[in-house]
Design a protein around this motif. Structure first.
Motif, short mmCIF file in Angstrom:
data_model
loop_
_atom_site.label_atom_id
_atom_site.label_comp_id
_atom_site.label_asym_id
_atom_site.label_seq_id
_atom_site.Cartn_x
_atom_site.Cartn_y
_atom_site.Cartn_z
N UNK A 46 0.91 -1.16 -0.12
CA UNK A 46 -0.13 0.02 -0.09
C UNK A 46 0.83 1.30 0.20
N UNK A 47 1.86 1.41 -1.10
CA UNK A 47 2.39 2.75 -1.15
C UNK A 47 2.55 3.01 -2.88
N UNK A 48 3.25 4.04 -3.06
CA UNK A 48 3.16 4.63 -4.28
C UNK A 48 4.24 4.11 -5.34
N UNK A 49 5.37 3.74 -4.55
CA UNK A 49 6.58 3.28 -5.37
C UNK A 49 7.36 2.69 -4.61
N UNK A 50 8.58 1.93 -5.01
CA UNK A 50 9.30 0.91 -4.53
C UNK A 50 10.73 1.40 -5.57
N UNK A 51 11.83 1.63 -4.59
CA UNK A 51 12.99 1.81 -5.42
C UNK A 51 14.03 0.83 -5.13
N UNK A 52 14.57 -0.13 -5.83
CA UNK A 52 15.67 -0.95 -5.32
C UNK A 52 15.94 -2.04 -6.55
N UNK A 53 17.11 -1.89 -6.80
CA UNK A 53 17.56 -2.83 -8.00
C UNK A 53 17.48 -4.32 -7.44
N UNK A 54 16.70 -5.08 -7.81
CA UNK A 54 16.51 -6.45 -7.50
C UNK A 54 17.00 -7.57 -8.39
N UNK A 55 17.74 -8.42 -7.76
CA UNK A 55 18.82 -9.43 -8.60
C UNK A 55 18.18 -10.92 -8.33
N UNK A 56 18.06 -11.77 -9.53
CA UNK A 56 17.80 -13.15 -9.12
C UNK A 56 18.93 -13.93 -9.69
N UNK A 57 19.28 -15.07 -9.25
CA UNK A 57 20.39 -15.90 -9.83
C UNK A 57 20.25 -16.06 -11.28
N UNK A 58 21.23 -15.96 -12.11
CA UNK A 58 21.37 -16.05 -13.42
C UNK A 58 20.76 -17.52 -13.61
N UNK A 59 19.93 -17.57 -14.90
CA UNK A 59 19.22 -18.73 -15.38
C UNK A 59 17.97 -18.96 -14.78
N UNK A 60 17.53 -17.92 -13.89
CA UNK A 60 16.30 -18.41 -12.99
C UNK A 60 14.91 -18.02 -13.81
N UNK A 61 13.96 -18.67 -13.65
CA UNK A 61 12.78 -18.13 -14.13
C UNK A 61 12.04 -17.44 -13.11
N UNK A 62 11.39 -16.26 -13.45
CA UNK A 62 10.56 -15.48 -12.45
C UNK A 62 9.08 -15.34 -12.90
N UNK A 63 8.20 -15.89 -12.06
CA UNK A 63 6.85 -15.74 -12.48
C UNK A 63 6.17 -14.90 -11.76
N UNK A 64 5.50 -13.95 -12.24
CA UNK A 64 4.74 -12.89 -11.28
C UNK A 64 3.33 -12.69 -11.85
N UNK A 65 2.28 -12.81 -10.80
CA UNK A 65 0.71 -12.69 -11.42
C UNK A 65 0.29 -11.58 -10.36
N UNK A 66 -0.51 -10.69 -11.02
CA UNK A 66 -0.94 -9.53 -10.27
C UNK A 66 -2.61 -9.95 -10.07
N UNK A 67 -2.95 -9.62 -8.84
CA UNK A 67 -4.22 -9.74 -8.56
C UNK A 67 -4.97 -8.63 -8.46
#
Length: 309
Positions: A46-67
């Motif tokens: 419940x906020x307007x913005x988020x600022x941060x460089x986020x990293x995942x392990x190389x070769x990963x698959x990230x799945x995001x679903x928005x409700x």
């Protein structure tokens, strides 16, 4: 002491907490490790913005679903893209976005990360068959770092993940994630649902604003030519871009919205059917009744009698 911007993990519980440290704000996000290398996160912000460089392990698959809510974020060359309810984003990028903006000051969604620690044996244990991440990459990536999908199956599956009594059951979550992976690994399903091409960021922005306009004005008489002129996009590009991104035509979406509103009015008012037809944008009551029956498998009058009380 200045707070570090980034992700912190609290490993005290089976359902662990991820602290998003965003300047002076700290937002708690629950997550569970389903298998080695397979983690699921439940977001509620419940906020307007988020600022941060986020990293995942190389070769990963990230799945995001928005409700709920939607996200604006930047990619290469300072271009902006957006993420809306009902969409699943498949993302292979090692370095995630620097800035996320939440225009409605709220966001609810799920993230599933499958990294290189998820050995083939682990994925076989989940899915019951020979499986690796390259299968999904081959189906969807096609020289793109991230892809958006929207299907009825995906919407139903992620709605199931919200079941309160089962939301924290690792066994249940393993089954649902396995179900999703099997679905995404199907070449036939990918062929039918994968975006046909890359939609330019400029057109995407117009398509998004068009969708918002349709949501607010679906009861009006809207021609494709009028919409094309309003959003300064050719009719052909508008129709193709809308169908490629949302998976349905503009006319089909308008029909859905109008029938949905008509159902609401039939249940909650005493308006004659002819008036309801007019209220939802149909000038011809007979055409409205035929369209309603085709969609709902019954006449408006029958629908009212079954659902009124």
């Amino acid at each position: 002491m200045k707070k570090q911007i980034g992700w912190k993990k609290d490993k005290q519980e089976e359902t662990k907490t991820l602290s998003l440290v965003n300047k002076e704000d700290v937002v708690q996000t629950d997550y569970l490790t389903l298998f080695e290398g397979v983690t699921i996160f439940f977001h509620q912000y419940n906020f307007g913005k988020f600022e941060s460089p986020l990293k995942v392990v190389a070769g990963s698959l990230r799945l995001d679903y928005c409700y709920a809510g939607h996200v604006d974020y930047g990619i290469a060359d300072k271009q902006n893209v957006f993420f809306e309810p009902g969409f699943l984003k498949l993302d292979w990028r090692e370095k995630q976005n620097m800035r996320y903006f939440f225009p409605s000051h709220q966001y609810s969604g799920v993230t599933i990360i499958i990294n290189t620690k998820a050995k083939e044996e682990t994925l076989m244990q989940m899915t019951g068959e020979k499986f690796n991440l390259n299968t999904i990459s081959d189906n969807y990536r096609k020289n793109r770092d991230h892809v958006f999908l929207k299907t009825d199956f995906i919407e139903r599956l992620f709605e199931d993940l919200r079941t309160p009594a089962l939301k924290r059951s690792i066994t249940y979550l393993r089954l649902k994630v396995a179900e999703l992976l099997i679905y995404l690994s199907s070449k036939t399903i990918a062929k039918n649902n994968c975006p046909k091409g890359i939609i330019s960021v400029g057109i995407l922005d117009k398509i998004r604003r068009l969708r918002q306009y349709l949501d607010q004005n679906f009861t009006k008489q809207l021609s494709l030519e009028t919409l094309s002129h309003k959003f300064e996009i050719s009719t052909t590009s508008m129709k193709k871009g809308y169908r490629d991104f949302y998976g349905a035509s503009i006319h089909a979406y308008l029909r859905e919205k109008r029938i949905e509103k008509a159902c609401e009015l039939l249940k909650e008012t005493n308006f004659y059917v002819a008036r309801i037809a007019n209220e939802v944008g149909y000038t011809n009551p007979s055409k409205f009744a035929a369209m309603f029956k085709k969609k709902m498998m019954m006449t408006p009058t029958k629908y009212r009698s079954l659902h009124r009380y």
